[in-house]
Design an enzyme around this catalytic site. Structure first.
Site, PDB file in Angstrom:
ATOM      1  CE  LYS A 159       3.172   0.098   4.872  1.00 19.80           C
ATOM      2  NZ  LYS A 159       2.593  -0.111   3.536  1.00 19.80           N
ATOM      3  CD  GLU A 184      -2.767   1.265   2.431  1.00 27.29           C
ATOM      4  OE1 GLU A 184      -2.696   0.403   3.325  1.00 27.29           O
ATOM      5  OE2 GLU A 184      -3.524   2.248   2.467  1.00 27.29           O
ATOM      6  NE  ARG A 197       4.026  -7.598  10.230  1.00 28.74           N
ATOM      7  CZ  ARG A 197       3.323  -6.942   9.317  1.00 28.74           C
ATOM      8  NH1 ARG A 197       2.278  -7.500   8.740  1.00 28.74           N
ATOM      9  NH2 ARG A 197       3.646  -5.719   8.974  1.00 28.74           N
TER      10      ARG A 197
HETATM   11  P1  ATP Z   1       3.042  -2.364   7.907  1.00 28.39           P
HETATM   12  O1  ATP Z   1       2.310  -3.049   9.006  1.00 28.39           O
HETATM   13  O2  ATP Z   1       4.485  -2.173   8.154  1.00 28.39           O
HETATM   14  O3  ATP Z   1       2.377  -1.107   7.449  1.00 28.39           O
HETATM   15  P2  ATP Z   1       1.776  -3.719   5.842  1.00 28.39           P
HETATM   16  O4  ATP Z   1       1.612  -5.185   5.867  1.00 28.39           O
HETATM   17  O5  ATP Z   1       0.596  -2.905   6.161  1.00 28.39           O
HETATM   18  O6  ATP Z   1       3.011  -3.366   6.712  1.00 28.39           O
HETATM   19  P3  ATP Z   1       1.844  -3.471   3.019  1.00 28.39           P
HETATM   20  O7  ATP Z   1       2.210  -2.307   2.213  1.00 28.39           O
HETATM   21  O8  ATP Z   1       0.431  -3.885   3.036  1.00 28.39           O
HETATM   22  O9  ATP Z   1       2.343  -3.195   4.480  1.00 28.39           O
HETATM   23  O10 ATP Z   1       2.805  -4.689   2.711  1.00 28.39           O
HETATM   24  C1  ATP Z   1       3.098  -5.235   1.463  1.00 28.39           C
HETATM   25  C2  ATP Z   1       3.472  -6.676   1.675  1.00 28.39           C
HETATM   26  O11 ATP Z   1       4.599  -6.792   2.540  1.00 28.39           O
HETATM   27  C3  ATP Z   1       2.340  -7.439   2.327  1.00 28.39           C
HETATM   28  O12 ATP Z   1       2.162  -8.664   1.632  1.00 28.39           O
HETATM   29  C4  ATP Z   1       2.807  -7.628   3.730  1.00 28.39           C
HETATM   30  O13 ATP Z   1       2.233  -8.770   4.287  1.00 28.39           O
HETATM   31  C5  ATP Z   1       4.329  -7.714   3.569  1.00 28.39           C
HETATM   32  N1  ATP Z   1       5.019  -7.338   4.818  1.00 28.39           N
HETATM   33  C6  ATP Z   1       4.861  -6.197   5.513  1.00 28.39           C
HETATM   34  N2  ATP Z   1       5.608  -6.217   6.642  1.00 28.39           N
HETATM   35  C7  ATP Z   1       6.257  -7.406   6.661  1.00 28.39           C
HETATM   36  C8  ATP Z   1       7.178  -8.024   7.572  1.00 28.39           C
HETATM   37  N3  ATP Z   1       7.574  -7.424   8.684  1.00 28.39           N
HETATM   38  N4  ATP Z   1       7.642  -9.255   7.264  1.00 28.39           N
HETATM   39  C9  ATP Z   1       7.257  -9.861   6.130  1.00 28.39           C
HETATM   40  N5  ATP Z   1       6.400  -9.328   5.242  1.00 28.39           N
HETATM   41  C10 ATP Z   1       5.891  -8.120   5.484  1.00 28.39           C
HETATM   42 MG    MG Z   2      -1.134  -2.327   5.427  1.00 28.85          MG
END
Ligand code: ATP
Ligand code: MG
Length: 551
Positions: free
Chosen positions: A267, A32, A257
C-alpha cells in the site's frame, strides 16, 4: 470442504477440530484502513474466508484501525465494497478501535503485574538502546519505575498531559532476548490526532504488536492467519495473549505473501504512485488494486480462480502476471459477446457496392455459446478497417490488404484493393476496393480462397469510441530496488497507457459500464465505468487474446 485443497493451514484446523481444541473455526480478515485492497489481499481474503467456510466456521471483517494518522473512512468503505465484490460475506463487521477501552485495561493489568512501564526515552534513543542482532540491548533508565508511578503516568498520557513522542508505554520482557521483538517493545504511544471512528476520545493508541493479539483474542479467533514477516512476532503475540490473561488463545499462523511480476504490491508504494501522479487514482486500471482491476474489467471469478491456483506455503511467491491474465481470458471466453471494433481507423470505399444501400449481415454473438444467439451488423459502401491491416508495400507473407490483393471481411464479403488515396503529405487516407457479391459469408462460397481475414465497422453508423490499451506499470527491473540511488519509481513504465480514438458496431450504443466484450482480434475489453458518458464510450483493454503462457 473444497474451497481449499489440502494445505498446511487446513491440516492444522483439521487437527484442532479432531482433538477438540476447538469446535468451530473462527478466522478474520484484518486490513488496516490506510489504503485500497490489492490482489495480495485477495489471497488473504480467500484463505481466511475459504478455510472457515470449508469447516462451516465464521470469518469476521475487522478493521485494524489503531493508527489514526494514516487511516480514513474512505478506505474503510472501499475495503467493504471490494470484499463484497470479490464474493465474500463476513459474519461480523468489527473495528479494533471499539476495543480501545478494553486494551487500555489490559495495559493497566500489565503495569500492575510489573510487566509494563512508561518510558521517557525518545524514539531514537529507544532504537539505540535496543541493540542489534549480535549485541544485546540496554535497559532504559526508566525501566524500574514503581508500579504506582507507571499507573499515574499512563493515566496522564491518556489524559493528554504530554506531547506526541514524549512518553511511551513499553512491555517489560527482556532487553537481551535474541528475538529483538521481545526487547521491551513499545505497546502504546501518544498521538494527538482525530480518529475516524473514535474522534478525539483518545490521544494514546496501542501499537500493532500489542493490539492485534488482543483483537484476535477478544473476538474468539481460533486461527490468526497472517503473512510470513510476522513470524518473528509470534513469541510476542503469545506473550501478550498470556500476560494479558485473555480467555481465548488464538494461534498465529504465517503464510508467504503473493507477489506478481511487473507490479508493486504494498500500500505504501501504491500510495506513492497515486500521490505522485504516476497513475490516475487508486482505481486506475493499471493498478493491482481490486478497484483498479475491477475497473479494468477483471471479474471476481477470475481473481478467485487465480488466487486459488497460487499455492499456500511458507514462502513468499512471485507469480507471473500472465497467469492472472490466463484466468480472466478463461472466464470471459464463454461470457463475453463478440464484436468488432476499429482502434486505429482507415476508411475503405467499396466502389462497386450500390450507393445508399445498407445491408444487415448476421453474426453469432459468441460462436462458443450458440445459445447467446445472433446479432445484426450493417454493411455498406463505406467501412473502416484497421490502419495496420493495410500496407502499400508489404513484406512477404503479409496476407492482409495491399494493392491488388483480396481479403475476407469477417462476416461479409471478399474485397480487393484497387486504389490508394493519399493526402498532400503522402499519408494514406482512403482505400478504394471492389467486392465480389457471390463471396458473401454464410453462403457456402468455395470458388476461391483468400489467406487473410480482417475486421471492419460500417462507416455511416459506426459509433465513436475511445480505446485504452495498457502495458505493465512496472518494468521488469523493479526487483533491483537495491541498486544505488534507485527506487521502484525509477522503473515505472512511462508507456503504460496508450489511448486511441476509433469506432465500434452501432449496436454497442446500448452498452453499460462494466459490460465486457471480445473485440475480434484485439482481445477482451470492459466499458469504463468512470469516463464513459452518453456521448462517449470508453473501453479498457482487459487482456489481449493470446498469450504464450501455459499453466
Ligand atoms: P501492505 O504491505 O500492502 O500495506 P499490509 O500487510 O500492511 O499490506 P494489511 O491491511 O495489514 O496490509 O493486510 C491485511 C491482511 O492482508 C494481512 O493479514 C496481510 O498479511 C494480508 N496481505 C497483505 N498483503 C498480502 C500479500 N501480498 N499476499 C498475501 N496476503 C497479504
Ligand atoms: Mg500494514
Amino acid at each position: 470442504m473444497d474451497n481449499q485443497t489440502s494445505n498446511f493451514i487446513k491440516d492444522i484446523m483439521i487437527k484442532d477440530l479432531e482433538s477438540g481444541k476447538h469446535n468451530k473455526i473462527v478466522t478474520r480478515f484484518p486490513p488496516e484502513p490506510n489504503g485500497y485492497l490489492h490482489i495480495g489481499h485477495a489471497k488473504s481474503i480467500f484463505i481466511n474466508f475459504g478455510l472457515a467456510d470449508d469447516f462451516n466456521g465464521k470469518t469476521n471483517l475487522r478493521f485494524d484501525d489503531t493508527n489514526p494518522l494514516k487511516e480514513d473512512i474512505e478506505f474503510v468503505n472501499s475495503i467493504k465494497e471490494d470484499v463484497k465484490w470479490l464474493g465474500f460475506d463476513w459474519d461480523d463487521l468489527l473495528f479494533a478501535s471499539d476495543y480501545f477501552e478494553e486494551m487500555y485495561k489490559r495495559a493497566v493489568l500489565l503495569i500492575n503485574k510489573g510487566l509494563a512501564y512508561v518510558d521517557d526515552l525518545s524514539a531514537d534513543e529507544i532504537r539505540e538502546y535496543r541493540g542489534t542482532l549480535t549485541e544485546p540491548g540496554k535497559n532504559s533508565p526508566y525501566r524500574d519505575r514503581s508500579i504506582e508511578e507507571n499507573l499515574d503516568l499512563f493515566e496522564r498520557m491518556r489524559n493528554g498531559e504530554f506531547e506526541n513522542g514524549q512518553k511511551v508505554l513499553r512491555a517489560k520482557i527482556n532487553m537481551s532476548s535474541p528475538n529483538i521483538n521481545l526487547r521491551d517493545p513499545v505497546i502504546y504511544r501518544i498521538a494527538h490526532a482525530t480518529h475516524h471512528n473514535t474522534g478525539d476520545k483518545w490521544c494514546i493508541y496501542p501499537m500493532y504488536a500489542f493490539a492485534h493479539p488482543l483483537e484476535d483474542a477478544i473476538e474468539g479467533v481460533t486461527h490468526s492467519i497472517c503473512t510470513i514477516e510476522f513470524e518473528d512476532q509470534r513469541p510476542l503475540y503469545n506473550w501478550v495473549v498470556e500476560q494479558c490473561e485473555m480467555e481465548n488463545t488464538p494461534q498465529q499462523i504465517e503464510f508467504g505473501r503473493l507477489n506478481i511480476t511487473n507490479t508493486v504490491m504494498s500500500k505504501r508504494k501504491l500510495k506513492q504512485l497515486v500521490d505522485e501522479g504516476f497513475v490516475d487514482g487508486w482505481d486506475d486500471p493499471r493498478m493491482p488494486t481490486i478497484s483498479g482491476m475491477r475497473r479494468k474489467g477483471f471479474t471476481p471469478e477470475s481473481i478467485r480462480e487465480f488466487v486459488r491456483e497460487t499455492a499456500i506455503s511458507k514462502n513468499n511467491s512471485m507469480v507471473d502476471v500472465q497467469m492472472l491474465e490466463h484466468f480472466v481470458r478463461e472466464d470471459l471466453k464463454l461470457k463475453a459477446p463478440r464484436t468488432m471494433g476499429i482502434i486505429d481507423p482507415l476508411k475503405v470505399v467499396i466502389t462497386n457496392y450500390p450507393e445508399g444501400q445498407i445491408e444487415l449481415l448476421d453474426a453469432e454473438i459468441n460462436p462458443e455459446v450458440p445459445e447467446m444467439g445472433m446479432r445484426k451488423i450493417p454493411f455498406s459502401r463505406e467501412i473502416y478497417i484497421e490502419r495496420d491491416d493495410f500496407m502499400e508495400d508489404p513484406p512477404k507473407k503479409y496476407f492482409r490488404l495491399f494493392p491488388g490483393n483480396e481479403v475476407r471481411l469477417k462476416h461479409a464479403y471478399f474485397i480487393k484493393c484497387e486504389e490508394v488515396i493519399k493526402d498532400a503529405s503522402g499519408k494514406v487516407i482512403e482505400i478504394r476496393c471492389t467486392y465480389d457479391q457471390q463471396t458473401k459469408s454464410g453462403t457456402g462460397f468455395t470458388g476461391r480462397k483468400v489467406k487473410g481475414t480482417i475486421h471492419w465497422v460500417e462507416a455511416t453508423h459506426a459509433v465513436p469510441a475511445e480505446f485504452r490499451l495498457y502495458e505493465p506499470l512496472i518494468m521488469d527491473e523493479s526487483e533491483n530496488e537495491g541498486e544505488e540511488g534507485k527506487t521502484f519509481l525509477d522503473h515505472v513504465n512511462s508507456n503504460s497507457l496508450e489511448v486511441h480514438q476509433g469506432f465500434v458496431e452501432p449496436n454497442m450504443k446500448e452498452c453499460r459500464p462494466h459490460d465486457k466484450f471480445q473485440f475480434f482480434r484485439h482481445g477482451y475489453f470492459n466499458v469504463d465505468p468512470k469516463d464513459t458518458t452518453v456521448d462517449k464510450l470508453v473501453f479498457n483493454r482487459i487482456v489481449s487474446l493470446k498469450s504464450s503462457f501455459k499453466i
